[in-house]
Enzyme design. Structure first.
Site, PDB file in Angstrom:
ATOM      1  N   ARG A   1       2.777 -14.474   2.670  1.00  0.00           N
ATOM      2  CA  ARG A   1       2.264 -13.150   2.307  1.00  0.00           C
ATOM      3  C   ARG A   1       1.616 -13.259   0.924  1.00  0.00           C
ATOM      4  NH1 ARG A   1       6.752  -9.731   1.038  1.00  0.00           N
ATOM      5  NH2 ARG A   1       6.016  -9.754  -1.109  1.00  0.00           N
TER       6      ARG A   1
ATOM      7  N   HIS B   1       4.300  -6.752  -0.847  1.00  0.00           N
ATOM      8  CA  HIS B   1       4.810  -6.229   0.425  1.00  0.00           C
ATOM      9  C   HIS B   1       4.004  -5.012   0.869  1.00  0.00           C
ATOM     10  CE1 HIS B   1       7.669  -5.134   3.515  1.00  0.00           C
ATOM     11  NE2 HIS B   1       7.822  -3.950   2.968  1.00  0.00           N
TER      12      HIS B   1
ATOM     13  N   TYR C   1       9.835 -11.050  -8.189  1.00  0.00           N
ATOM     14  CA  TYR C   1      10.663 -11.973  -7.411  1.00  0.00           C
ATOM     15  C   TYR C   1       9.963 -13.278  -7.027  1.00  0.00           C
ATOM     16  CZ  TYR C   1       8.251  -9.477  -3.590  1.00  0.00           C
ATOM     17  OH  TYR C   1       7.312  -8.890  -2.778  1.00  0.00           O
TER      18      TYR C   1
END
Length: 372
Positions: free
Chosen positions: A257, A261, A270
């Site tokens: 990805r 998100h 993160y």
């Protein structure tokens, strides 16, 4: 079937490497140049749609958009391996797959705009509504495939999910039911390394997600999810197997990805930027473009034609979403059930009363010396 036939490979299947070079494989053949050219057009359109949708979020025309930037090979491959009578059960991140399946871009974005319905005719396109809850669509996909099998239909169901969905109980139930009842469904896991902020290492200790298949008695396979040629070959084999009565399969695509998100996520909290940049060289568009150019299947004129077509699709979507919808509040109650229950009727009367009181207050104007 021997248990060894159920195990996936130690490394993901790859037919085109990062430099666009062909990779020979004893089991899977490289798709024909014409098929790859069609896939490349899909990748161009998918990337353009991802970019346009992200821009529409910033403009306030979309409530949220979970980008599949970098995962377009999975999206396009999923749509291309299905026949007209087959069904696709997508997740919230699979808008590009919907559009590649024939759903109009503006209709594919209605749910993400915040409207009350899925935005498209599921029967016309054989695409189930996009599912935001993790893994719930897998149960629906298995049930649909089970019903199709009982009716004797020539239907294969392709159920999409992400790595995070494999941590849900619904995933287990869907896999187990599909295997026990031998239904024609293919589970396609797009492993993009993160379930929002949770890395794969915190979700499973299995060698790969494809290894989970053997526990249910179905074959599993791993594929390079940024290699659309390999995705087409591996998924195509699984779909053909299901159609021939071979039962369910699990295919895990290793991809990444590239963006957050959703627009509401801060992925810098993160993961490191260096990690993201390492995947740029594995970009599915760059890889296939290099291959098609080297083999003479892609020229500058064709590239420009694909780009113009992608721009036209993006323009159509932008124009449609820049139009304010004429909303009817009663639609909240009109389509819940075929006939409205007394409880729903009471709720509608309450809401209608509030709307009428609000309209009367607006019509009466300011009071108590207040000014607008």
């Amino acid at each position: 079937m021997l248990h060894t036939d159920l195990l996936p490979r130690d490394t993901a299947v790859r037919l085109i490497d990062e430099n666009g070079e062909s990779v020979s494989d004893e089991r899977y053949a490289l798709p024909d140049p014409g098929v790859l050219l069609t896939a490349y057009r899909g990748l161009i359109e998918g990337r353009r749609l991802n970019d346009q949708a992200s821009a529409l979020v910033r403009q306030g025309r979309l409530a949220v958009y979970p980008s599949s930037h970098g995962q377009e090979a999975c999206q396009v491959g999923a749509a291309m391996v299905l026949s007209a009578q087959d069904w696709l059960f997508p997740t919230y991140r699979d808008s590009v797959a919907l559009i590649a399946r024939g759903v109009a871009p503006a209709e594919a974005m209605v749910l993400l705009k915040g409207d009350w319905h899925s935005g498209y005719d599921v029967r016309a396109h054989h695409v189930a509504p996009q599912a935001t809850p993790l893994a719930t669509q897998l149960l629906h996909a298995v049930g649909f495939a089970h019903a199709a099998k009982h009716r004797g239909e020539d239907t294969v169901v392709l159920a999409l999910c992400g790595d995070g969905a494999t941590s849900e109980g619904d995933f287990h139930e869907a896999m187990n039911f599909a295997a026990v009842f031998h239904v024609p469904v293919v589970f396609f896991v797009q492993n993009n390394e993160f379930a929002i902020s949770v890395p794969l290492s915190r979700q499973t200790a299995a060698p790969s997600l494809a290894h989970k298949a053997i526990g249910y008695g179905m074959p599993g396979q791993r594929v390079d999810g940024n290699d659309v040629a390999a995705v087409l070959a591996v998924l195509g084999e699984a779909v053909d197997r299901a159609r021939a009565g071979g039962g369910p399969s699990l295919v895990e695509a290793h991809t990444y990805r590239m963006q957050a998100h959703t627009n509401a996520d801060d992925d810098t909290r993160y993961r490191e930027r260096d990690e993201v940049q390492a995947w740029v060289a594995r970009d599915p568009l760059r890889r296939l473009r290099a291959h098609l150019t080297a083999t003479g299947a892609l020229d500058e004129e064709t590239e420009e034609r694909f780009a113009r077509g992608a721009d036209e699709i993006a323009d159509e979507m932008r124009t449609a979403l820049n139009t304010d919808a004429d909303l009817d509040p009663e639609d909240l109650f009109r389509f819940v059930t075929s006939s409205r229950s007394p409880q729903l009727e009471e709720q509608w009367r309450l809401l209608r009363g509030e709307i009428e009181r609000s309209q009367l207050a607006d019509a009466s104007g300011p009071s108590n010396g207040e000014s607008r």
